[in-house]
Design an enzyme around this catalytic site. Sequence first.
Site, mmCIF file in Angstrom:
data_model
loop_
_atom_site.group_PDB
_atom_site.id
_atom_site.type_symbol
_atom_site.label_atom_id
_atom_site.label_comp_id
_atom_site.label_asym_id
_atom_site.label_seq_id
_atom_site.Cartn_x
_atom_site.Cartn_y
_atom_site.Cartn_z
ATOM 1 N N HIS A 112 0.809 -1.060 0.089
ATOM 2 C CA HIS A 112 0.055 0.032 -0.025
ATOM 3 C C HIS A 112 0.888 1.439 -0.063
ATOM 4 O O HIS A 112 2.013 1.322 1.012
ATOM 5 C CB HIS A 112 -0.958 0.040 1.250
ATOM 6 C CG HIS A 112 -1.943 -1.167 1.316
ATOM 7 N ND1 HIS A 112 -2.135 -1.913 2.406
ATOM 8 C CD2 HIS A 112 -2.744 -1.836 0.315
ATOM 9 C CE1 HIS A 112 -3.059 -2.944 1.800
ATOM 10 N NE2 HIS A 112 -3.275 -2.646 0.562
ATOM 11 N N HIS A 164 3.307 -3.635 6.861
ATOM 12 C CA HIS A 164 2.131 -2.720 6.461
ATOM 13 C C HIS A 164 2.078 -1.692 7.626
ATOM 14 O O HIS A 164 2.575 -1.961 8.812
ATOM 15 C CB HIS A 164 0.747 -3.041 6.539
ATOM 16 C CG HIS A 164 0.626 -3.997 5.296
ATOM 17 N ND1 HIS A 164 -0.032 -3.619 3.997
ATOM 18 C CD2 HIS A 164 1.410 -5.079 4.701
ATOM 19 C CE1 HIS A 164 0.089 -4.479 2.990
ATOM 20 N NE2 HIS A 164 0.921 -5.415 3.463
ATOM 21 N N GLU A 214 0.901 -5.803 10.626
ATOM 22 C CA GLU A 214 0.488 -4.099 10.596
ATOM 23 C C GLU A 214 1.080 -3.618 11.898
ATOM 24 O O GLU A 214 1.186 -4.049 12.997
ATOM 25 C CB GLU A 214 -1.257 -4.202 10.877
ATOM 26 C CG GLU A 214 -1.833 -4.665 9.946
ATOM 27 C CD GLU A 214 -2.101 -3.921 8.617
ATOM 28 O OE1 GLU A 214 -1.792 -2.617 8.822
ATOM 29 O OE2 GLU A 214 -2.698 -4.170 7.651
ATOM 30 N N GLU A 254 1.986 3.541 3.131
ATOM 31 C CA GLU A 254 2.246 3.025 4.291
ATOM 32 C C GLU A 254 3.774 3.130 4.308
ATOM 33 O O GLU A 254 4.634 2.116 3.941
ATOM 34 C CB GLU A 254 1.703 1.619 4.308
ATOM 35 C CG GLU A 254 0.293 1.534 4.383
ATOM 36 C CD GLU A 254 -0.343 0.316 4.376
ATOM 37 O OE1 GLU A 254 -1.457 0.212 4.453
ATOM 38 O OE2 GLU A 254 0.329 -0.576 4.639
#
Length: 343
Positions: A62, A156, A220, A65
């Site tokens: 992404h 991420h 994450e 990020e």
Amino acid sequence: MSRFTDSDFLRYTLDNPTGISEPSQRQLADGSLLTVSASGIMTVEPANPTRALDLVLSCGVHGNETAPMELVRDMVTDLLDGTLIPGVRLLVLIGNPVAANISQRFEQVNMNRLFSGNHMNHDCWEARRAAELEAAVSTFFSQGGEGRERCHYDLHTAIRGSEYEKFAVHPYTAGAPYHAEQLGFLAACGINAVLFSSKPSTTFSYASSNLHGAHAFTLELGKVYPFGQNDLGRFALINQALRQLIVTGTFQQATWQQQLICFDVCHELLKESDDFRLTIADDVNNFATFHQGDQVSTSSAGDYHAQHNGEAIVFPNANVPIGGRAALMLSVIDPAQIPIQHN
Ligand SMILES: [Zn+2]
């Protein structure tokens, strides 16, 4: 376009987001070989291997990020100047430089839904890039050969707040037990929670797990900030653990049974009709919990209410196509109940 000759792999990738003029190869001080074969795609072959491990580190799947891209950039800089001496085969991927250049999660399509071949169902930049990344991983693992350990950590950060700052998504294993060493490593990386997936998906980490037998995770690691505004100190534990892994091939360990809150998926909330909406706050945190009976969504196809006390929500997003996943509902599980393999 130019060859990669300086030490900032992120800058070079962002300056050449869709392709490079020609591959480049450099010998590191200890004799290891560092190759940049395409935009954002770099391999390192160690001169003096410390473990038969093939390690993929991906970031920026992404584009907005940024913190993981900065962490990986600094690792590459340290490989180039000899501060970090590689002991394992390494593939570094900066996933979506086109989106990074426009400070967006993606240009046209969420790339982390396009792996395991799903890129063939789309025609856009992210589809071409997912195919290129998937091919790079296949080439990297096949060149390493069978019988070696394979790992892929896809790094991420999230826009949404989270009850657990750092969490891992464990790919679906079709009943195969989980690995104690990997869970211990996640804990040592400062991960607070792990979500065990209940079905196959089109994420990058699932593809590496399913297609190549890699220990693979979506990690994450905290909140999204623009380039240059990240407090990389918040990533100290994982940064240090990954660097040790690159050098020594050892997975730092912490007591995962105490540090990781473990979640199973108890319900997949699907957007079944156009009038579907979530009846919770827009800014609800990942892993926010509900009481039994609390309403979570409504639509002409039916409402959803939490089925038990403490049911948690993750990745809520009503802005998906009909039939798409609008959230996952989770239950906490006792680490003692998790099927574990100890090697
Ligand atoms: Zn992401």
